[in-house]
Design a protein around this motif. Structure first.
Motif, short mmCIF file in Angstrom:
data_model
loop_
_atom_site.label_atom_id
_atom_site.label_comp_id
_atom_site.label_asym_id
_atom_site.label_seq_id
_atom_site.Cartn_x
_atom_site.Cartn_y
_atom_site.Cartn_z
N ALA A 112 103.74 -17.81 -38.52
CA ALA A 112 102.71 -17.97 -37.78
C ALA A 112 102.70 -17.83 -36.44
CB ALA A 112 101.58 -19.28 -37.94
N GLU A 113 102.99 -17.86 -36.14
CA GLU A 113 103.51 -17.81 -34.00
C GLU A 113 103.98 -16.18 -34.50
OE1 GLU A 113 106.47 -18.73 -30.64
OE2 GLU A 113 106.44 -19.79 -32.19
N GLY A 114 105.28 -15.44 -35.27
CA GLY A 114 105.11 -15.03 -35.44
C GLY A 114 103.85 -12.97 -35.78
N LYS A 115 103.11 -14.11 -36.45
CA LYS A 115 101.61 -13.09 -36.77
C LYS A 115 100.94 -12.39 -35.60
CE LYS A 115 101.46 -13.34 -42.00
NZ LYS A 115 101.47 -14.59 -42.30
N LYS A 116 100.59 -14.32 -34.56
CA LYS A 116 99.99 -14.25 -33.67
C LYS A 116 100.71 -12.77 -32.80
CE LYS A 116 98.23 -19.18 -33.72
NZ LYS A 116 98.06 -19.59 -32.92
N LEU A 117 101.57 -13.32 -32.42
CA LEU A 117 102.70 -12.02 -31.62
C LEU A 117 102.44 -10.61 -31.79
CD1 LEU A 117 105.70 -14.05 -31.10
CD2 LEU A 117 103.83 -13.76 -29.61
N ASP A 118 102.40 -10.64 -33.37
CA ASP A 118 102.63 -9.49 -33.33
C ASP A 118 101.49 -8.42 -33.55
OD1 ASP A 118 105.26 -8.49 -34.43
OD2 ASP A 118 105.20 -9.71 -36.45
N SER A 139 111.06 -8.96 -25.32
CA SER A 139 110.48 -10.44 -24.44
C SER A 139 109.28 -11.00 -25.14
CB SER A 139 111.01 -10.13 -23.47
OG SER A 139 110.12 -10.37 -22.74
N ARG A 140 108.59 -9.93 -25.16
CA ARG A 140 106.91 -10.48 -25.63
C ARG A 140 106.99 -11.02 -27.44
NH1 ARG A 140 103.67 -5.45 -23.72
NH2 ARG A 140 101.89 -6.88 -25.72
N LYS A 141 107.67 -10.58 -28.06
CA LYS A 141 107.64 -10.63 -29.40
C LYS A 141 108.47 -11.83 -29.65
CE LYS A 141 108.67 -8.26 -33.70
NZ LYS A 141 108.49 -7.01 -34.50
N TYR A 142 109.45 -12.34 -28.85
CA TYR A 142 110.27 -13.32 -28.91
C TYR A 142 110.56 -14.74 -28.52
CZ TYR A 142 112.55 -9.91 -33.09
OH TYR A 142 112.61 -8.41 -33.71
N GLU A 193 111.48 -16.88 -25.71
CA GLU A 193 112.82 -17.30 -25.30
C GLU A 193 113.88 -17.50 -26.09
OE1 GLU A 193 111.87 -22.12 -25.41
OE2 GLU A 193 110.50 -22.43 -23.98
N ASP A 194 113.57 -17.33 -27.26
CA ASP A 194 114.56 -16.44 -28.37
C ASP A 194 115.67 -15.71 -27.79
OD1 ASP A 194 114.44 -18.63 -30.23
OD2 ASP A 194 112.93 -18.21 -30.93
N TRP A 195 114.61 -14.50 -27.17
CA TRP A 195 115.30 -13.42 -26.21
C TRP A 195 115.82 -13.27 -25.42
CZ3 TRP A 195 116.17 -8.37 -27.51
CH2 TRP A 195 116.19 -7.51 -26.70
N GLU A 196 115.86 -14.35 -25.09
CA GLU A 196 116.37 -14.74 -23.81
C GLU A 196 118.22 -15.64 -23.76
OE1 GLU A 196 114.48 -17.62 -20.87
OE2 GLU A 196 113.19 -16.80 -20.71
N ARG A 197 117.70 -16.32 -25.23
CA ARG A 197 118.98 -17.30 -25.84
C ARG A 197 119.74 -15.47 -26.20
NH1 ARG A 197 117.08 -19.85 -31.16
NH2 ARG A 197 119.75 -19.69 -31.50
N TYR A 198 119.45 -14.75 -26.48
CA TYR A 198 120.06 -13.44 -27.25
C TYR A 198 121.02 -12.68 -26.33
CZ TYR A 198 120.90 -8.38 -29.24
OH TYR A 198 121.43 -7.75 -29.72
N CYS A 199 119.84 -12.76 -25.09
CA CYS A 199 120.06 -11.95 -23.69
C CYS A 199 121.60 -12.98 -23.29
CB CYS A 199 119.63 -12.04 -22.99
SG CYS A 199 117.80 -10.65 -23.54
#
Length: 472
Positions: free
Chosen positions: A21-27, A449-452, A454-460
């Motif tokens: 649901a969070e992902g859908k809001k970001l999308d 970064s907008r889509k993910y 904190e998960d993007w920060e973990r990936y970086c």
């Protein structure tokens, strides 16, 4: 239309990507226009007018001025200089009926082959703007390009159309390509508005023409965006190199190792795009990027007529100007092949990983040459995001966030290096390409970064290097 896949392929009951649901809001937010890119309306106007002019200028310098960047030497020379440039465009790049026949003939041939030749259906990624419905793409680029090669060989050998005509009419055909690029860009905008299929609009006419209005326009089972990405630019690039080789053979009775290099390099790229067409539906270009001038003009005119300046130079100059010693040829060929291997396998690893998340098994044994080792990562590691997607951290993607960009750029550099220091213009491709890649990388990283979050920060942190491992 025949489908070479087993009947079970594409079954609706296989596991699907799950978007939270969070992902859908970001999308939903990503599918709204929030900020102008490329400098906004004035920036895209500068690109739409400036780049065609630059293409003309560089071609004129290559063909008529020994590959040197000519310019006025004084204020008084500006008028005569511009008049001379304009004369070359009007006379040597006039859109002749013959050029229309050659370029348009290829367009309609590629559409016909895409429609009738056998292939297989490949499912793309879920498209947020379509309620996460997946689109099916019909893949037959490989059979189409080899059919094109057979047709071209037949036309050349029969004398009906000598392949040397491509390089001999380069300027004329380039102008026709530009007209096609502008025409299709504006045409697709008005079609999208007329059919109500526009999305992510800014409200500024010129900017929306540049970025595009529709996402996946189609003719029957042909996805025009995917079709144009492979069938137009890289087919022309390859046959321009072949045309240059034919020109050399007619003039000198042999083909130089330099021109043979370009034939190999352009074939590798074209063949890679065709044999891995099943991977294209998994890319950002297909499920997010709209089909506008930025993509259309680049595919119809920009790529095919600005990436092969080394061929244009070699076809119009004596081989003694760019002759190398044997060790240099060995170095260039080796660099090309290694870069190609990294490019091909890195792209395949990422796309196959995405397919695996959808329950799609990549058909590694499909008759497509070459199938390279390590093109699929076994038991890949990844970062699970709150959005629902997984970010790959295995294979080449464990060392760089964009390993394919690095290998792709190295290939582009060799395309210019094959003429050595004879002219700086063939290096335009690699110089321009690195600017494009850095800009595209920035757009991609910002979107991720907008889509993910904190998960993007973990990936970086897991994959700290953007391009070159341990460097940058």
């Amino acid at each position: 239309m025949a489908d070479s896949r087993p009947q079970s392929y594409g079954a609706v009951n296989r596991p699907k990507l799950v978007v939270t649901a969070e992902g859908k809001k970001l999308d939903e937010r990503l599918d709204q226009h929030e900020n102008y890119e490329f400098g906004g309306p004035f920036g895209v106007l500068a690109i739409m007018t400036g780049f065609p002019l630059l293409m003309y200028y560089l071609w004129i310098c290559l063909w008529f001025y020994d590959g040197k960047l000519v310019h006025p030497t004084s204020v008084d020379d500006i008028g005569p200089f511009l008049h001379q440039m304009w004369t070359h465009v009007c006379v040597d790049a006039y859109p002749t009926a013959y050029a229309w026949k050659v370029y348009s003939g290829n367009i309609f041939l590629q559409l016909f082959l895409a429609y009738v030749l056998p292939g297989f259906r490949q499912e793309g990624l879920p498209v947020p703007s379509l309620g996460y419905r997946t689109l099916t793409y019909y893949c037959n680029a490989l059979s189409a390009v080899y059919a094109t090669m057979v047709i071209a060989a037949g036309l050349h050998l029969s004398g009906l159309f000598r392949l040397t005509e491509i390089i001999d009419n380069y300027g004329h055909i380039m102008t026709v390509a530009m007209i096609w690029g502008f025409g299709v860009s504006f045409g697709m905008y008005f079609i999208a508005i007329g059919t109500g299929t526009q999305m992510r609009m800014s409200g500024n006419f010129l900017y929306d023409v540049f970025m595009g209005a529709s996402l996946n326009p189609r003719i029957a089972h042909i996805d025009l965006k995917m079709w144009a990405e492979v069938r137009i630019p890289w087919v022309i690039v390859f046959f321009t190199a072949v045309s240059g080789a034919c020109k050399q053979y007619e003039q000198y009775g042999y083909v130089t190792p330099n021109m043979a290099f370009m034939c190999l390099a352009t074939w590798l790229y074209l063949n890679a795009c065709c044999k891995a067409e099943e991977c294209i539906p998994q890319t950002w270009d297909m499920y997010h990027e709209k089909w506008g001038f930025m993509v259309i003009f680049w595919n119809f005119a920009g790529v095919p007529f600005s990436y092969v300046y080394s061929v244009v130079y070699m076809a119009s100059h004596d081989p003694s100007k760019y002759y190398f010693s044997t060790p240099v040829y060995v170095l260039l060929y080796t660099t090309l092949l290694l870069a190609y291997y990294c490019f091909d396998t890195a792209m395949a690893q990422k796309s196959h990983f995405k397919m695996q998340q959808q329950g799609i098994t990549p058909d590694k044994f499909r008759r497509a040459f070459p199938q390279l080792p390590w093109n699929t990562v076994e038991n890949p590691t990844y970062i699970q995001t709150a959005h629902g997607n997984k970010l790959l951290t295995s294979g080449f993607w464990a060392y760089s966030r964009k390993p394919n960009y690095v290998a792709d750029w190295i290939q582009s550099f060799t395309w210019g290096a094959i003429v050595g220091t004879a002219s700086i213009i063939p290096y335009f491709y690699s110089v321009f390409f690195i600017v494009v890649l850095i800009h595209r990388c920035g757009r991609d990283f910002e979107r991720c970064s907008r889509k993910y979050g904190e998960d993007w920060e973990r990936y970086c942190k897991a994959v700290p290097y953007k391009f070159i491992p341990y460097v940058y």
